[in-house]
Enzyme design. Structure first.
Site, PDB file in Angstrom:
ATOM      1  N   SER A   1      20.874  12.510  39.644  1.00 28.22           N
ATOM      2  CA  SER A   1      20.746  13.768  38.898  1.00 28.22           C
ATOM      3  C   SER A   1      20.311  14.943  39.775  1.00 28.22           C
ATOM      4  O   SER A   1      20.515  16.101  39.406  1.00 28.22           O
ATOM      5  CB  SER A   1      19.732  13.598  37.772  1.00 28.22           C
ATOM      6  OG  SER A   1      20.118  12.539  36.944  1.00 28.22           O
TER       7      SER A   1
ATOM      8  N   LYS B   1      28.174   7.176  38.376  1.00 30.82           N
ATOM      9  CA  LYS B   1      27.279   8.337  38.298  1.00 30.82           C
ATOM     10  C   LYS B   1      26.882   8.804  39.702  1.00 30.82           C
ATOM     11  O   LYS B   1      27.153   8.138  40.717  1.00 30.82           O
ATOM     12  CB  LYS B   1      26.037   8.012  37.458  1.00 30.82           C
ATOM     13  CG  LYS B   1      25.264   6.755  37.828  1.00 30.82           C
ATOM     14  CD  LYS B   1      24.482   6.790  39.122  1.00 30.82           C
ATOM     15  CE  LYS B   1      23.402   7.828  39.172  1.00 30.82           C
ATOM     16  NZ  LYS B   1      22.143   7.378  38.604  1.00 30.82           N
TER      17      LYS B   1
ATOM     18  N   ASP C   1      16.528   0.854  35.463  1.00 30.80           N
ATOM     19  CA  ASP C   1      17.328   2.072  35.416  1.00 30.80           C
ATOM     20  C   ASP C   1      18.780   1.610  35.475  1.00 30.80           C
ATOM     21  O   ASP C   1      19.309   1.314  36.541  1.00 30.80           O
ATOM     22  CB  ASP C   1      16.950   2.936  36.630  1.00 30.80           C
ATOM     23  CG  ASP C   1      17.884   4.113  36.837  1.00 30.80           C
ATOM     24  OD1 ASP C   1      18.756   4.323  35.985  1.00 30.80           O
ATOM     25  OD2 ASP C   1      17.715   4.796  37.864  1.00 30.80           O
TER      26      ASP C   1
ATOM     27  N   GLU D   1      21.852   6.251  30.787  1.00 30.96           N
ATOM     28  CA  GLU D   1      21.921   7.713  30.780  1.00 30.96           C
ATOM     29  C   GLU D   1      23.304   8.181  30.331  1.00 30.96           C
ATOM     30  O   GLU D   1      24.305   7.484  30.561  1.00 30.96           O
ATOM     31  CB  GLU D   1      21.576   8.277  32.164  1.00 30.96           C
ATOM     32  CG  GLU D   1      22.527   7.872  33.267  1.00 30.96           C
ATOM     33  CD  GLU D   1      21.942   8.070  34.669  1.00 30.96           C
ATOM     34  OE1 GLU D   1      20.772   7.670  34.894  1.00 30.96           O
ATOM     35  OE2 GLU D   1      22.651   8.602  35.541  1.00 30.96           O
TER      36      GLU D   1
ATOM     37  N   ASP E   1      21.528   3.129  34.926  1.00 31.86           N
ATOM     38  CA  ASP E   1      22.534   4.185  35.124  1.00 31.86           C
ATOM     39  C   ASP E   1      23.303   4.422  33.814  1.00 31.86           C
ATOM     40  O   ASP E   1      22.680   4.615  32.778  1.00 31.86           O
ATOM     41  CB  ASP E   1      23.467   3.827  36.286  1.00 31.86           C
ATOM     42  CG  ASP E   1      22.728   3.827  37.628  1.00 31.86           C
ATOM     43  OD1 ASP E   1      21.640   4.446  37.690  1.00 31.86           O
ATOM     44  OD2 ASP E   1      23.203   3.205  38.582  1.00 31.86           O
TER      45      ASP E   1
ATOM     46  N   SER F   1      14.169   1.380  39.732  1.00 31.08           N
ATOM     47  CA  SER F   1      14.869   2.641  39.994  1.00 31.08           C
ATOM     48  C   SER F   1      16.234   2.431  40.631  1.00 31.08           C
ATOM     49  O   SER F   1      16.367   1.747  41.650  1.00 31.08           O
ATOM     50  CB  SER F   1      13.996   3.487  40.929  1.00 31.08           C
ATOM     51  OG  SER F   1      14.777   4.439  41.612  1.00 31.08           O
ATOM     52  N   GLY F   2      17.246   3.093  40.067  1.00 32.86           N
ATOM     53  CA  GLY F   2      18.583   3.016  40.661  1.00 32.86           C
ATOM     54  C   GLY F   2      18.615   3.644  42.041  1.00 32.86           C
ATOM     55  O   GLY F   2      19.241   3.125  42.971  1.00 32.86           O
TER      56      GLY F   2
ATOM     57  N   HIS G   1      15.041  14.175  30.996  1.00 38.27           N
ATOM     58  CA  HIS G   1      14.944  14.414  32.428  1.00 38.27           C
ATOM     59  C   HIS G   1      15.096  15.903  32.724  1.00 38.27           C
ATOM     60  O   HIS G   1      15.844  16.613  32.047  1.00 38.27           O
ATOM     61  CB  HIS G   1      16.042  13.616  33.152  1.00 38.27           C
ATOM     62  CG  HIS G   1      15.692  13.290  34.572  1.00 38.27           C
ATOM     63  ND1 HIS G   1      14.445  13.464  35.096  1.00 38.27           N
ATOM     64  CD2 HIS G   1      16.456  12.792  35.591  1.00 38.27           C
ATOM     65  CE1 HIS G   1      14.428  13.085  36.362  1.00 38.27           C
ATOM     66  NE2 HIS G   1      15.646  12.668  36.698  1.00 38.27           N
TER      67      HIS G   1
HETATM   68  C1  SPV Z   1      15.982   6.771  39.556  1.00 38.75           C
HETATM   69  O1  SPV Z   1      14.836   6.503  39.917  1.00 38.75           O
HETATM   70  O2  SPV Z   1      16.977   6.252  40.048  1.00 38.75           O
HETATM   71  C2  SPV Z   1      16.199   7.760  38.528  1.00 38.75           C
HETATM   72  C3  SPV Z   1      15.265   8.825  38.386  1.00 38.75           C
HETATM   73  O3  SPV Z   1      17.197   7.685  37.872  1.00 38.75           O
HETATM   74  S1  SPV Z   1      15.887  10.155  39.252  1.00 38.75           S
HETATM   75  O4  SPV Z   1      16.164   9.728  40.593  1.00 38.75           O
HETATM   76  O5  SPV Z   1      14.875  11.141  39.156  1.00 38.75           O
HETATM   77  O6  SPV Z   1      17.120  10.589  38.606  1.00 38.75           O
HETATM   78 MG    MG Z   2      18.590   6.513  38.581  1.00 39.28          MG
END
Ligand code: SPV
Ligand code: MG
Length: 568
Positions: free
Chosen positions: A129, A126, A91, A120, A93, A52-53, A196
């Site tokens: 979201s 970025k 992830d 994405e 980005d 996860s980012g 998403h």
């Molecule tokens: C992440 O886990 O960094 C995601 C998912 O991109 S979210 O945070 O829901 O955008």
């Molecule tokens: Mg992310």
């Protein structure tokens, strides 16, 4: 549904992720953000990891705005891939730039064993979201298709997956735009679509899935619509669910509570039982594997040394002093006999010290040693005690009686011996008339200064109650010290195991082992000394041991005149 539940670990990570995307089962990816969390996700039973980012940036303490550089992210992934053999979907980005950055990213991810990347359709840099999603500009659709194509064209592993994430619903562009983009990305070569949503209900996700109608694998992130029953996703034909940030959030809650508790209470007592033990951390780090490898790779090369101290006896003739403690705990010059011995070993870098206790083993000071107990000590002898320590002969090993005091050069010279087996024999000690023969040594040559540089070999040692060979005078007394080189350890243990088959094994002493080694063709080197040591066998020895130990310190003290002998 006939597909196997899981591709075996023998299949590559990218194959396993691809299979999860394509299977018609609902699959789950757990977020991880460093090596430790990757391992925890695996142990919990997850089949794949979401890099996860949000979580990776959070664990660095920075924002989910590409503040951590992409190479920092990739370095972090390397720790994750090392700590767990699960497939990792990064992830990625926006791909950290244009089509060219995506090409390079794919190449670097493949090199580090990452199974796939999700990109994405937003613009670099970025923002997460869930922060002002509507305000975030989307990427141009065609340009994003170019990124997907570039990524697919640059992968060398055919199973590496590229997941295209559609942000149209987040950004408020509506369902039609979302479906249009998803289709364009599918045609550009995406292996799956991540759709998403930031709504608290799954409605737009379920609508999307219905309209999508199984054109390709769909991945979702139900962080906001978490209360939706998982079966609803199954029925909607979703391929993979990502639990996107729950390990970092769990860790944060736990760390906040523990930090506050320790700060406010200024003590650890309230938290100790509520947090992972230090041993659990070691286990997660695979510390045991390191120790095992150390035994294989370090012992030979780095002179790893150990000692085994035989300390099971109460001490015949010392009963008055050993009601509460074994002989080795008798105080000599202000500290227990055993402490003198341990300090002597440590001076020679022998830090792996196993003491075999028996009588009042509970009273043995365990500082700096490993205690093993010969439970049969009352009815067995030295070899039975040695057998209890067989697993702890690591590297070169000194085996020692527990009641010895000696000048430091004796041990130094002993461990410096390059012979497989080496013993110390005191040539100043010869049997008195009528004396029992225990530990008197018969050697290939008598002690003689002219011997310097020439090796002397042990021929036999008189064991307990064996008496002196009347036809021949021994050349001295074996002191109770043996050095066994690492390469000879297995042979020593094999000889011990042979003796163990004898019905009288329980009665056998160290002399029996030395004699058995010699009988088996082993060469046992003798190093002669002339005094400079003491054993403690009775009250008289005990009294004189104190003088001897005191005499070890400043030059000029009494008792180091070179004629000190023991067991007399
Ligand atoms: C992440 O886990 O960094 C995601 C998912 O991109 S979210 O945070 O829901 O955008
Ligand atoms: Mg992310």
């Amino acid at each position: 549904m006939n597909a196997p539940e899981q591709l075996p670990v023998g299949f590559s990570r990218s194959m396993r992720l691809r299979e999860m995307l394509q299977s018609n089962r609902l699959e789950f990816l757990m977020e991880a953000h460093n090596g430790m969390s990757a391992r925890i996700a695996k142990e919990a039973g997850f089949k794949a990891i979401w890099g996860s980012g949000l979580s990776i940036s959070a664990q660095f303490g920075v924002r989910d705005n590409n503040e951590a550089s992409w190479t920092q992210v990739v370095d972090n992934l390397e720790f994750m891939a090392d700590a767990s053999d699960l497939p990792i979907l990064l992830d990625g980005d926006t791909g950290y730039g244009n089509f060219n950055n995506v090409r390079r990213l794919v190449k670097k991810l493949e090199q580090r064993g990452i199974a796939g990347v999700c990109i994405e359709d937003k613009q670099f840099p970025k923002t997460n979201s869930f922060i002002n999603g509507e305000a975030q500009p989307l990427a141009d659709m065609d340009e994003f298709c170019g990124k997907i194509k570039a990524g697919k064209d640059s992968q060398s592993d055919p199973n590496f997956s590229i997941v295209a994430r559609v942000e149209a619903l987040i950004a408020g562009w509506g369902m039609e735009e979302a479906l249009k983009r998803a289709e364009a990305y599918r045609q550009a070569g995406a292996d799956a679509i991540l759709i998403h949503s930031k709504l608290s209900k799954p409605d737009e996700i379920l609508t999307f899935a219905r309209e999508w109608a199984g054109r390709g694998p769909l991945v979702i992130v139900p962080t906001k619509y978490y209360s939706t029953p998982t079966d609803a996703f199954r029925q909607a034909g979703i391929s993979c669910v990502i639990w996107a940030n729950h390990l970092i959030r769990g860790a944060v809650s736990a760390m906040q509570a523990i930090a506050k508790e320790i700060h406010d209470s200024e003590t650890l007592v309230n938290v100790e039982d509520r947090i992972a033990s230090v041993n659990e951390i070691f286990r997660l780090q695979d510390a045991d594997e390191y120790s095992a490898a150390e035994n294989i790779y370090l012992s030979a090369a780095n002179e790893k040394r150990s000692a085994v101290v035989l300390a099971a006896s109460r001490g015949a003739g010392l009963e008055a002093l050993t009601e509460e403690r074994p002989k080795v705990m008798l105080p000599v010059a202000g500290k227990p006999l055993l402490r003198h011995l341990v300090e002597a070993f440590k001076k020679e870098s022998i830090n792996d010290i196993t003491v075999v206790g028996g009588y009042r083993a509970d009273a043995i000071d365990k500082g700096g040693i490993r205690l093993v107990v010969n439970e049969q000590h009352a009815s067995t002898g030295e070899l039975a005690s040695l057998a209890c320590a067989a697993a702890h002969l690591n590297g070169d090993t000194v085996i020692s009686y527990g009641d010895l005091l000696f000048r430091s050069y004796i041990l130094r010279d002993l461990v410096d011996s390059d012979s497989d087996f080496c013993v110390v024999v005191d040539s100043s000690q010869t049997p008195q008339a009528g004396e029992a023969g225990t530990d008197f040594a018969y050697c290939s040559t008598a002690d003689d200064r002219a011997l310097f540089g020439q090796k002397v070999w042990l021929e036999s040692v008189a064991g307990a109650g064996q008496g002196i060979d009347t036809g021949r005078a021994p050349q001295g007394r074996w002191m109770g010290l043996i050095n066994v080189r690492a390469g000879a350890r297995e042979r020593l243990l094999a000889t011990l195991a042979e003796l163990q088959k004898r019905p009288d094994f329980g009665k056998l002493d160290m002399a029996a082992l030395l004699n058995a080694l010699i009988a088996a063709g082993e060469k046992v080197e003798v190093q002669y000394v002339h005094g400079h040591w003491r054993g403690v066998n009775d009250l008289d020895d005990f009294r004189r041991a104190g003088d001897f130990a005191h005499g070890q310190s400043p030059i000029g003290s009494e008792g180091i005149d070179g004629t000190e002998t023991a067991r007399d």
